[in-house]
Design a protein around this motif. Structure first.
Motif, PDB file in Angstrom:
ATOM      1  N   UNK A 288       1.078  -0.969  -0.127  1.00 39.91           N
ATOM      2  CA  UNK A 288       0.074   0.071  -0.056  1.00 39.91           C
ATOM      3  C   UNK A 288       0.857   1.184  -0.047  1.00 39.91           C
ATOM      4  N   UNK A 289       0.346   2.425  -0.315  1.00 37.91           N
ATOM      5  CA  UNK A 289       1.096   3.613  -0.544  1.00 37.91           C
ATOM      6  C   UNK A 289       1.966   4.063   0.732  1.00 37.91           C
ATOM      7  N   UNK A 290       1.318   3.814   1.961  1.00 34.38           N
ATOM      8  CA  UNK A 290       2.036   4.173   3.046  1.00 34.38           C
ATOM      9  C   UNK A 290       2.560   3.013   3.886  1.00 34.38           C
ATOM     10  N   UNK A 291       2.596   1.925   3.352  1.00 33.46           N
ATOM     11  CA  UNK A 291       3.084   0.781   4.251  1.00 33.46           C
ATOM     12  C   UNK A 291       4.399   0.131   3.531  1.00 33.46           C
ATOM     13  N   UNK A 292       5.348  -0.230   4.348  1.00 39.61           N
ATOM     14  CA  UNK A 292       6.392  -0.892   3.802  1.00 39.61           C
ATOM     15  C   UNK A 292       7.014  -1.866   4.823  1.00 39.61           C
ATOM     16  N   UNK A 293       6.944  -3.089   4.206  1.00 35.92           N
ATOM     17  CA  UNK A 293       7.497  -4.433   4.903  1.00 35.92           C
ATOM     18  C   UNK A 293       8.758  -4.970   4.606  1.00 35.92           C
ATOM     19  N   UNK A 294       9.701  -5.141   5.640  1.00 40.92           N
ATOM     20  CA  UNK A 294      10.736  -5.955   5.552  1.00 40.92           C
ATOM     21  C   UNK A 294      10.654  -7.316   5.909  1.00 40.92           C
ATOM     22  N   UNK A 295      11.048  -8.269   4.961  1.00 45.36           N
ATOM     23  CA  UNK A 295      10.970  -9.658   5.131  1.00 45.36           C
ATOM     24  C   UNK A 295      12.296 -10.539   4.997  1.00 45.36           C
ATOM     25  N   UNK A 296      12.184 -11.764   5.562  1.00 47.72           N
ATOM     26  CA  UNK A 296      13.060 -12.529   5.324  1.00 47.72           C
ATOM     27  C   UNK A 296      12.574 -14.149   5.363  1.00 47.72           C
ATOM     28  N   UNK A 297      12.891 -15.179   4.613  1.00 45.23           N
ATOM     29  CA  UNK A 297      12.115 -16.304   4.680  1.00 45.23           C
ATOM     30  C   UNK A 297      12.991 -17.127   5.661  1.00 45.23           C
ATOM     31  N   UNK A 298      14.303 -16.808   5.957  1.00 44.77           N
ATOM     32  CA  UNK A 298      15.468 -17.727   6.870  1.00 44.77           C
ATOM     33  C   UNK A 298      16.418 -16.711   7.241  1.00 44.77           C
ATOM     34  N   UNK A 299      16.121 -16.264   8.591  1.00 39.79           N
ATOM     35  CA  UNK A 299      16.967 -15.316   9.235  1.00 39.79           C
ATOM     36  C   UNK A 299      18.647 -16.262   9.342  1.00 39.79           C
ATOM     37  N   UNK A 300      19.418 -15.318   9.134  1.00 41.20           N
ATOM     38  CA  UNK A 300      20.991 -15.569   9.412  1.00 41.20           C
ATOM     39  C   UNK A 300      21.228 -14.797  10.693  1.00 41.20           C
ATOM     40  N   UNK A 301      22.519 -15.242  11.418  1.00 42.56           N
ATOM     41  CA  UNK A 301      23.074 -14.974  12.519  1.00 42.56           C
ATOM     42  C   UNK A 301      23.358 -13.346  12.185  1.00 42.56           C
ATOM     43  N   UNK A 302      23.920 -12.998  11.003  1.00 37.91           N
ATOM     44  CA  UNK A 302      24.295 -11.854  10.481  1.00 37.91           C
ATOM     45  C   UNK A 302      23.363 -10.894  10.210  1.00 37.91           C
ATOM     46  N   UNK A 303      21.871 -11.109  10.522  1.00 39.41           N
ATOM     47  CA  UNK A 303      20.823 -10.154  10.038  1.00 39.41           C
ATOM     48  C   UNK A 303      20.287  -9.625  11.376  1.00 39.41           C
ATOM     49  N   UNK A 304      20.961  -9.975  12.534  1.00 36.90           N
ATOM     50  CA  UNK A 304      20.967  -9.242  13.694  1.00 36.90           C
ATOM     51  C   UNK A 304      21.490  -7.708  13.632  1.00 36.90           C
ATOM     52  N   UNK A 305      20.524  -6.747  14.213  1.00 39.69           N
ATOM     53  CA  UNK A 305      20.906  -5.483  14.033  1.00 39.69           C
ATOM     54  C   UNK A 305      19.687  -4.544  14.550  1.00 39.69           C
ATOM     55  N   UNK A 306      19.988  -3.259  14.323  1.00 38.98           N
ATOM     56  CA  UNK A 306      18.906  -2.324  14.497  1.00 38.98           C
ATOM     57  C   UNK A 306      18.291  -1.766  13.117  1.00 38.98           C
ATOM     58  N   UNK A 307      17.196  -1.993  12.875  1.00 44.46           N
ATOM     59  CA  UNK A 307      16.365  -1.728  11.702  1.00 44.46           C
ATOM     60  C   UNK A 307      15.428  -0.598  11.723  1.00 44.46           C
ATOM     61  N   UNK A 308      15.711   0.452  10.970  1.00 40.23           N
ATOM     62  CA  UNK A 308      15.097   1.983  10.778  1.00 40.23           C
ATOM     63  C   UNK A 308      14.379   1.893   9.651  1.00 40.23           C
ATOM     64  N   UNK A 309      13.258   2.107   9.806  1.00 40.58           N
ATOM     65  CA  UNK A 309      12.411   2.692   8.535  1.00 40.58           C
ATOM     66  C   UNK A 309      12.306   4.161   8.442  1.00 40.58           C
ATOM     67  N   UNK A 310      12.051   4.710   7.374  1.00 40.64           N
ATOM     68  CA  UNK A 310      12.187   6.067   7.210  1.00 40.64           C
ATOM     69  C   UNK A 310      11.028   6.500   5.900  1.00 40.64           C
ATOM     70  N   UNK A 311      10.731   7.622   6.047  1.00 36.54           N
ATOM     71  CA  UNK A 311      10.171   8.412   4.753  1.00 36.54           C
ATOM     72  C   UNK A 311      10.606   9.538   4.294  1.00 36.54           C
ATOM     73  N   UNK A 312      10.312  10.118   3.292  1.00 39.84           N
ATOM     74  CA  UNK A 312      10.700  11.283   3.027  1.00 39.84           C
ATOM     75  C   UNK A 312       9.994  11.967   1.796  1.00 39.84           C
TER      76      UNK A 312
END
Lengths: 117, 111
Positions: free
Chosen positions: B70-94
């Motif tokens: 949708x216009x104002x919806x943004x989704x981040x996905x993974x089918x199978x997580x790896x250890x290296x995917x650990x972190x802080x995830x930030x969404x932003x708009x402009x």
């Protein structure tokens, strides 16, 4: 590609004193934006101040001001009357005005600012 | 006024499990949307950006994907997580020009 360099990984300032954080950038463009973001321990990214490259006047926001030197590609942040709440990571960032680069903020690696009571 | 919501705030997931992080923006239309990742003690890395529904650009090859249903919806996905995917995830708009407004972030730990 544009790059942003923050040469001071860590800095400290006495409460109520003034501190300046340095930032340099590399670009061949003439139209762009520069920003300083603050990231406190909560890790929320908060916009502190912005500067349009076409403006010669330096931006100010209350106790925060910048020294924008376009020819030197320098964009430093001055914090006056430092407060304990100013302690945070500060990121300098660049955004192109046009083209594919306008979709991306390029960040420096950050400067960790400590405020000493 | 415009607001951006990002959830969950914290997530602990086992290796190999799926991931879905959601971000929504209110008070504006047709925003540019972004996903950034910040590894511990490091700067921010742009993962994906979107300039419209169904339009996704990837900046870094990885096992993550993004969608904008949708216009104002943004989704981040993974089918199978790896250890290296650990972190802080930030969404932003402009908007097309100017600064970004960031969400409050998701701290992801893959165990």
């Amino acid at each position: 590609a544009q790059t942003v360099t923050q040469s001071q990984p860590e800095m400290s300032v006495q409460e109520a004193e003034t501190v300046t954080l340095s930032c340099t950038y590399d670009t061949s463009e003439s139209d762009y934006y520069l920003f300083w973001y603050k990231q406190p321990p909560s890790r929320q990214m908060i916009l502190v101040i912005r500067q349009e490259a076409y403006k010669q006047q330096n931006a100010t926001e209350n106790r925060f001001s910048v020294n924008f030197q376009k020819a030197a590609k320098s964009f430093s942040l001055k914090i006056s009357d430092s407060q304990l709440g100013d302690a945070a990571m500060y990121f300098c960032a660049y955004r192109s005005e046009y083209g594919a680069g306008s979709y991306q903020l390029t960040f420096g690696k950050g400067t960790k600012l400590s405020v000493i009571p | 006024s415009q607001t951006i919501h990002q959830w969950p705030a914290t997530l602990v997931q086992p290796v190999g499990s799926p991931l879905s992080l959601e971000c929504t923006v209110e008070g504006t239309s047709n925003p540019n949307l972004y996903w950034y990742r910040q590894a511990a003690g490091r700067g921010l890395q742009l993962l994906f950006y979107s300039v419209g529904i169904g339009q996704i650009s990837s900046e870094v090859p990885q096992n993550l994907s993004a969608s904008r249903p949708q216009d104002r919806q943004f989704i981040l996905s993974s089918k199978k997580l790896l250890l290296s995917d650990s972190g802080f995830y930030l969404c932003a708009w402009s908007r097309r020009t100017g600064g970004y407004t960031f969400g409050s972030g998701t701290r992801l730990t893959v165990v």
